[in-house]
Structure formats: C-alpha cells, structure tokens
Design an enzyme around this catalytic site. Structure first.
Site, PDB file in Angstrom:
ATOM      1  CD  GLU A   1      -6.792  15.217 -14.158  1.00  0.00           C
ATOM      2  OE1 GLU A   1      -5.822  15.556 -14.838  1.00  0.00           O
ATOM      3  OE2 GLU A   1      -7.407  14.145 -14.314  1.00  0.00           O
TER       4      GLU A   1
ATOM      5  CG  HIS B   1      -4.509  11.003 -23.783  1.00  0.00           C
ATOM      6  ND1 HIS B   1      -5.029  11.359 -22.562  1.00  0.00           N
ATOM      7  CD2 HIS B   1      -3.157  11.122 -23.663  1.00  0.00           C
ATOM      8  CE1 HIS B   1      -4.045  11.682 -21.744  1.00  0.00           C
ATOM      9  NE2 HIS B   1      -2.904  11.553 -22.398  1.00  0.00           N
TER      10      HIS B   1
ATOM     11  CG  ASN C   1      -5.663  16.694 -18.515  1.00  0.00           C
ATOM     12  OD1 ASN C   1      -4.684  15.963 -18.552  1.00  0.00           O
ATOM     13  ND2 ASN C   1      -6.571  16.638 -17.555  1.00  0.00           N
TER      14      ASN C   1
ATOM     15  CE  LYS D   1      -3.267  13.211 -13.938  1.00  0.00           C
ATOM     16  NZ  LYS D   1      -3.800  13.642 -15.252  1.00  0.00           N
TER      17      LYS D   1
ATOM     18  CD  GLU E   1       2.991  17.265 -21.754  1.00  0.00           C
ATOM     19  OE1 GLU E   1       2.578  18.274 -21.136  1.00  0.00           O
ATOM     20  OE2 GLU E   1       2.253  16.300 -22.027  1.00  0.00           O
TER      21      GLU E   1
ATOM     22  NE  ARG F   1      -3.979  -2.096   2.188  1.00  0.00           N
ATOM     23  CZ  ARG F   1      -3.826  -3.265   2.811  1.00  0.00           C
ATOM     24  NH1 ARG F   1      -2.746  -3.486   3.546  1.00  0.00           N
ATOM     25  NH2 ARG F   1      -4.742  -4.208   2.701  1.00  0.00           N
TER      26      ARG F   1
ATOM     27  CE  LYS G   1       2.503  16.982 -13.982  1.00  0.00           C
ATOM     28  NZ  LYS G   1       2.776  15.837 -14.876  1.00  0.00           N
TER      29      LYS G   1
ATOM     30  NE  ARG H   1      -2.112  16.356 -11.903  1.00  0.00           N
ATOM     31  CZ  ARG H   1      -1.300  15.515 -11.274  1.00  0.00           C
ATOM     32  NH1 ARG H   1      -1.412  15.311  -9.980  1.00  0.00           N
ATOM     33  NH2 ARG H   1      -0.362  14.872 -11.941  1.00  0.00           N
TER      34      ARG H   1
ATOM     35  CG  HIS I   1      -2.662  16.072 -22.498  1.00  0.00           C
ATOM     36  ND1 HIS I   1      -2.051  17.288 -22.715  1.00  0.00           N
ATOM     37  CD2 HIS I   1      -1.712  15.264 -21.974  1.00  0.00           C
ATOM     38  CE1 HIS I   1      -0.790  17.225 -22.318  1.00  0.00           C
ATOM     39  NE2 HIS I   1      -0.559  16.006 -21.865  1.00  0.00           N
TER      40      HIS I   1
ATOM     41  CG  HIS J   1       2.493  12.129 -24.393  1.00  0.00           C
ATOM     42  ND1 HIS J   1       1.128  11.937 -24.339  1.00  0.00           N
ATOM     43  CD2 HIS J   1       2.753  13.165 -23.536  1.00  0.00           C
ATOM     44  CE1 HIS J   1       0.584  12.802 -23.499  1.00  0.00           C
ATOM     45  NE2 HIS J   1       1.546  13.560 -22.995  1.00  0.00           N
TER      46      HIS J   1
END
Length: 360
Positions: free
Chosen positions: A236, A251, A244, A141, A183, A119, A226, A240, A247, A263
């Site tokens: 998010e 994606h 994106n 992420k 980015e 965990r 960031k 946040r 994106h 990417h």
C-alpha cells in the site's frame, strides 16, 4: 471449471476460483516438506474442518483444528495468543502450514498467526464468504483489532494459495452475499466497468444466487482487479490505496457501531458518500453519483446512514491508517475507473454527509 489467477511480485500467490473444487487445490499448496497442519476455522465450519482434517491425515499429515469466536470478536490478541500456544503444542515448523477456513475475520486473524509464528509459515486461505473471497483472503493484509481501532495491528503476509470455492456460498445468508457484493461493485467503480454493466443488467435474484454464472463472473473479475493491484503494490505504498474507495467513512461507521454493521454495508454507504464528495469537486457528474446509489441499492445494500453525527465520524476518521500529517485522505473517482487519493478538508465533508443522511 475453475480459473487460476496469479498474484505476482516478490511474494507471489495463486488464487483458484471455481465450484466444487474439493481439497486438491489445498493439498497442492502445501510445501513438499510439510508434515503438520493447523486448521483455524470459524465455529460454524467445524464439520467441514473435521472432514478436511481427516483427508489430510489420510495423506500422512499430523493435523490439529482450532475454532475462534465469531466475527470481530475473533480478532483479539487473546485469541491470537491462544493459537500461538496451539502452534507450540503441535510443534508447527517453518515448512508446515496454517489453513484459514472462514470469512474475512478468520483469514485476517489466522493470517496474522501464520505471519508471526516462527516469523512466517505457509498460509492457505479457504474463504467461505463472498466478502472473504473478493477482499480479505486476497492481498496479504492480516490483522487484529485493538480498543482504539480496527486492523491497527497486523502485517502484509500473502497466502501461498487462496481457494475460492463458490459452492461454499450455497448456505450463506442473502444479507452476507449482498455485503460481499459491495466489494465487488466497488471494484467495478475503481477498475472494471464490466462489473457495473453486469450488476445493472442482472436481476438481484440471479446476481445473488451462488450457483449463477453472473455471480461467478463478477467475483472472478473483482478478484482479478485486486490481484492486479496487489501485484504492483503489496504494501500500500501507492496504487493499492485505490482499493480503499469508500473505506475511510466505512471504517468509521463500523467503529461507531461497535462493529455491528456488516463491512459491506458500511462500504456501500462509504462509496455513495465518496461519490458525492467527488462530485462536489467536479470529478463526477450527477448521473455517476446516481449510478452508485442504484447499483448498491439493487442488491439490497444501504446508501444512507443516520446513526452518528459527522463530528463523531470525523473524530474516528482522524485515527484512520490513511491519515497523513493530520490530514484526511479519501480515494475519489475522477470519472468511473479512474481513482486517485485526495487530501480533504473537514469542511468539505459537510454537504456530502448531509446528502446521505448524516447529521452535519
């Protein structure tokens, strides 16, 4: 010379950016009670991982190394399951650490392993690509892919430390540097226009030179953007989402091409599309749309896409994590550095899609 950037919030982390940082920032991030370390690395980095492992052993740690398949092939549940077994054989404890060394696929997947083993164990990211430094390694992420989409299984699990050593970019192919720059430029559009100025005034040869001060500055600025956003909104829930920008379409392009597109290349196209979508709503002017095309193209990134139809891409976007109640949502700019999220009707996509070459 190095810069330390702090991510605050309930899961703080430290990002060190600089050149020739060595292993000191890595060892400093280990818990004082740690006795074991698992280094998960991209296969081309086996030699560097071995050197780090020997250094850690000399300090008294028990160390194992594990590589993984390249790029998106490494982000599979079978790979993760094998690494869980490696953690078990090593008897990796909660105070011990996983070090992720590689590009975004490595930090995404290894971060998920760290988040789920017992965990959660200490995670230290050592990104070795520009894209990894400014995007995947920062912000917590983690994720793996499934047959129905990218990064649909994962968690928010920030690394305790990120060590972004610019000297590791020296052997990175130019196309990969350009993909990372996508980015960086995106961060300029959503939050830091100084990035846009530097990109616009610097020759591509210097801008994509890993030893240049200009690349170091825009990289540090993008990471700072960031870090600021993630400090305010780790999971998010609101702010946040601005990260994106570009994106949603990006994606879809990646998935439509079985992840053979870089990417960053897809993000560049996605941002140019989003600029036109914003302009169609009166949010951006023609000069701001042109600036998107100019800056992404300046570093050799694509600004058009012709390999899939809008119908196919829209179908893929329908499974995007940013969907709400079946409604497409896009981050758009209401002027440079002023992003917001908007619900968008499918018919609004037609003209912007055609403008960048998509069959609509």
């Amino acid at each position: 010379m190095s810069t330390t950037i702090e991510v605050t919030g309930h899961q703080p982390s430290t990002i060190v950016v600089g050149r020739d940082l060595g292993f000191a920032p890595i060892t400093a991030a280990l818990d004082e009670a740690a006795t074991k370390v698992l280094i998960i690395h991209a296969r081309p980095l086996s030699a560097r991982a071995a050197v780090l492992a020997e250094h850690l052993r000399s300090l008294g740690y028990e160390v194992a190394t594990a590589d993984h398949p390249d790029a998106e092939a490494g982000k599979a549940i079978e790979v993760v399951a094998g690494l869980w077994d490696t953690c078990g054989h090593l008897q990796l404890g909660r105070k011990d650490a996983i070090i992720a060394m590689g590009g975004g696929a490595t930090t995404d997947m290894a971060g998920f392993v760290a988040a789920t083993w017992l965990r959660g164990v200490t995670l230290i990211n050592v990104p070795t690509t520009l894209l990894g430094m400014v995007d995947a390694a920062v912000g917590g992420k983690t994720g793996i892919n499934t047959s129905v989409g990218k990064n649909l299984v994962g968690s928010f699990y920030p690394a305790n430390a990120v060590v972004a050593d610019m000297s590791l970019l020296a052997t990175l192919p130019r196309q990969d540097l350009a993909a990372g720059a996508a980015e960086v430029i995106k961060c300029g559009f959503i939050a830091d226009p100084e990035i846009l100025r530097i990109v616009g005034e610097t020759s591509p040869e210097i801008l994509l030179d890993p030893s240049s001060e200009q690349l170091a500055e825009i990289t540090t600025r993008a990471i700072t953007v960031k870090a600021h956003v993630v400090s305010a909104d780790l999971t998010e829930g609101g702010l946040r989402e601005i990260l994106n920008y570009g994106h949603t379409l990006a994606h879809a392009i990646e998935r439509a091409n079985d992840y053979t597109w870089r990417h960053g290349d897809a993000v560049a196209v996605g941002c140019c599309f989003a600029a036109r979508l914003g302009a169609s709503r009166g949010l951006l002017g023609a000069d701001e749309v042109a600036l998107h095309d100019e800056l992404f193209a300046r570093v050799g990134l694509p600004t058009r896409y012709e390999d899939s139809s809008l119908e196919e891409l829209t179908h893929i976007m329908a499974s995007d994590k940013k969907m709400r109640r079946g409604i497409l949502r896009f981050v758009l700019l209401d002027g440079i550095a002023n992003p917001s999220t908007f619900a968008v009707e499918p018919n609004e996509l037609v003209a912007p899609a055609r403008a960048i070459g998509i069959d609509a």
